[in-house]
Enzyme design. Structure first.
Site, PDB file in Angstrom:
ATOM      1  NE  ARG A 108      -2.552   0.855   3.521  1.00  8.99           N
ATOM      2  CZ  ARG A 108      -3.309   1.191   4.548  1.00  8.99           C
ATOM      3  NH1 ARG A 108      -4.611   1.005   4.487  1.00  8.99           N
ATOM      4  NH2 ARG A 108      -2.797   1.693   5.641  1.00  8.99           N
ATOM      5  CB  THR A 112      -1.898   6.996  -3.354  1.00  9.20           C
ATOM      6  OG1 THR A 112      -1.338   5.664  -3.290  1.00  9.20           O
ATOM      7  CG2 THR A 112      -0.960   7.903  -4.116  1.00  9.20           C
ATOM      8  CG  ASP A 204       2.585  -2.382   8.919  1.00  8.60           C
ATOM      9  OD1 ASP A 204       2.780  -3.557   8.546  1.00  8.60           O
ATOM     10  OD2 ASP A 204       2.659  -1.416   8.149  1.00  8.60           O
ATOM     11  CG  ASP A 207       6.299  -2.703   9.335  1.00  5.48           C
ATOM     12  OD1 ASP A 207       6.925  -3.221   8.394  1.00  5.48           O
ATOM     13  OD2 ASP A 207       5.995  -1.501   9.367  1.00  5.48           O
TER      14      ASP A 207
HETATM   15  C1  PRP Z   1      -1.126  -4.357   4.498  1.00  6.92           C
HETATM   16  C2  PRP Z   1      -1.985  -5.603   4.669  1.00  6.92           C
HETATM   17  C3  PRP Z   1      -2.820  -5.584   3.420  1.00  6.92           C
HETATM   18  C4  PRP Z   1      -3.048  -4.107   3.196  1.00  6.92           C
HETATM   19  C5  PRP Z   1      -4.419  -3.752   3.707  1.00  6.92           C
HETATM   20  O1  PRP Z   1      -0.088  -4.620   3.670  1.00  6.92           O
HETATM   21  O2  PRP Z   1      -1.228  -6.771   4.856  1.00  6.92           O
HETATM   22  O3  PRP Z   1      -2.178  -6.162   2.296  1.00  6.92           O
HETATM   23  O4  PRP Z   1      -2.061  -3.412   3.964  1.00  6.92           O
HETATM   24  O5  PRP Z   1      -4.720  -2.432   3.426  1.00  6.92           O
HETATM   25  P1  PRP Z   1      -5.866  -2.015   2.416  1.00  6.92           P
HETATM   26  O6  PRP Z   1      -7.039  -2.874   2.692  1.00  6.92           O
HETATM   27  O7  PRP Z   1      -6.098  -0.571   2.772  1.00  6.92           O
HETATM   28  O8  PRP Z   1      -5.350  -2.163   1.011  1.00  6.92           O
HETATM   29  P2  PRP Z   1       1.016  -3.499   3.327  1.00  6.92           P
HETATM   30  O9  PRP Z   1       0.586  -2.723   2.129  1.00  6.92           O
HETATM   31  O10 PRP Z   1       1.327  -2.702   4.564  1.00  6.92           O
HETATM   32  O11 PRP Z   1       2.251  -4.348   2.867  1.00  6.92           O
HETATM   33  P3  PRP Z   1       3.159  -5.379   3.702  1.00  6.92           P
HETATM   34  O12 PRP Z   1       2.312  -6.595   3.967  1.00  6.92           O
HETATM   35  O13 PRP Z   1       4.275  -5.653   2.750  1.00  6.92           O
HETATM   36  O14 PRP Z   1       3.607  -4.719   4.977  1.00  6.92           O
HETATM   37  N1  URA Z   2      -2.218  -2.602   6.943  1.00  2.83           N
HETATM   38  C1  URA Z   2      -1.972  -3.118   8.175  1.00  2.83           C
HETATM   39  O1  URA Z   2      -1.050  -3.911   8.333  1.00  2.83           O
HETATM   40  N2  URA Z   2      -2.750  -2.723   9.186  1.00  2.83           N
HETATM   41  C2  URA Z   2      -3.762  -1.866   9.024  1.00  2.83           C
HETATM   42  O2  URA Z   2      -4.460  -1.556  10.014  1.00  2.83           O
HETATM   43  C3  URA Z   2      -3.991  -1.335   7.748  1.00  2.83           C
HETATM   44  C4  URA Z   2      -3.213  -1.733   6.721  1.00  2.83           C
END
Ligand code: PRP
Ligand code: URA
Length: 213
Positions: A108, A112, A204, A207
């Site tokens: 994400r 944006t 997160d 993370d």
């Molecule tokens: C997080 C999560 C989802 C997304 C959810 O991933 O694991 O994939 O955000 O958010 P949304 O519903 O608003 O799209 P992230 O983009 O942080 O990537 P990561 O798993 O690599 O940390």
């Molecule tokens: N991605 C995450 O990991 N946590 C949230 O709450 C939203 C997006």
């Protein structure tokens, strides 16, 4: 198992699921325990999320007699959205050893809030399979909606989405874009904050799982 008041959404409200999600939510839970709980939750969630899978009969010989048994009618593909979705794969494979794993690389964009795709690899038999798309979080719903689109473009016809923490906005977005995709979630939280994080959520997920805080 109580259905949520939202059509197409099943809240998996098992006591063990509630306890483990509470441990994930706890800010004091470090990466080692976070990984362990995520793994256990994946196994519990997949058990409920596959309850309606079709089977076909087979004959099997016990030590005493021949009887009728069952095998799954269609192959299964588990499709994690990277990175955090990877944390749910191992626990699912404990129950579903004979599956293929598709990988959907997406993150994400912090400004944006929209998903950016960086990788996609799925098996050729996607059209014949029941696909279980997995990600711990359904926040705005942008990532899951885009991932379902990628799977459909690659031929997938039967897709279900399994997450741990969702919220109304994400459910509305995903169900609106893909009403044929049922959602299985352990918790439906009330809202998103200004950074589009789920509140109370668990922070997160990627993370915390990978220790990149
Ligand atoms: C997080 C999560 C989802 C997304 C959810 O991933 O694991 O994939 O955000 O958010 P949304 O519903 O608003 O799209 P992230 O983009 O942080 O990537 P990561 O798993 O690599 O940390
Ligand atoms: N991605 C995450 O990991 N946590 C949230 O709450 C939203 C997006």
């Amino acid at each position: 198992m109580p259905q949520s008041p939202l059509p197409g959404v099943t809240i998996i409200d098992h006591p063990l699921v509630r306890v483990k999600v509470t441990q994930l939510r706890d800010a004091r839970t470090g990466s080692v325990d976070f990984r362990a709980r995520l793994n256990e939750l994946a196994t519990l969630m997949v058990f409920e999320a596959t309850r309606d899978l079709a089977t076909k009969p087979i004959r099997v010989r016990t030590p005493l007699a021949e009887t009728e048994g069952a095998v799954l009618a269609r192959p299964i593909v588990v499709a994690p959205i990277l990175r955090a979705g990877l944390g749910l794969v191992e626990g699912m494979l404990d129950l579903l050893p004979d599956v293929s794993v598709a990988h959907i690389g997406m993150f994400r964009n912090e400004e944006t809030r929209l998903p950016e795709s960086y990788y996609f690899k799925a098996p050729a038999h996607l059209a014949d399979a029941d696909v279980i798309l997995v990600d711990p979080m359904l926040a705005t719903g942008g990532s899951a909606t885009s991932a379902v689109g990628r799977l459909k473009d690659a031929g997938a016809k039967s897709i279900r989405f399994v997450c741990l923490v969702s919220c109304q906005a994400g459910v509305k977005q995903l169900r609106g874009a893909h009403p044929d995709v049922p959602i299985f979630t352990a918790a439906l939280d009330p809202e998103l904050d200004a950074r589009a994080y789920i509140v109370p959520g668990l922070g997160d997920a990627g993370d915390r799982y990978f220790g990149t805080i």
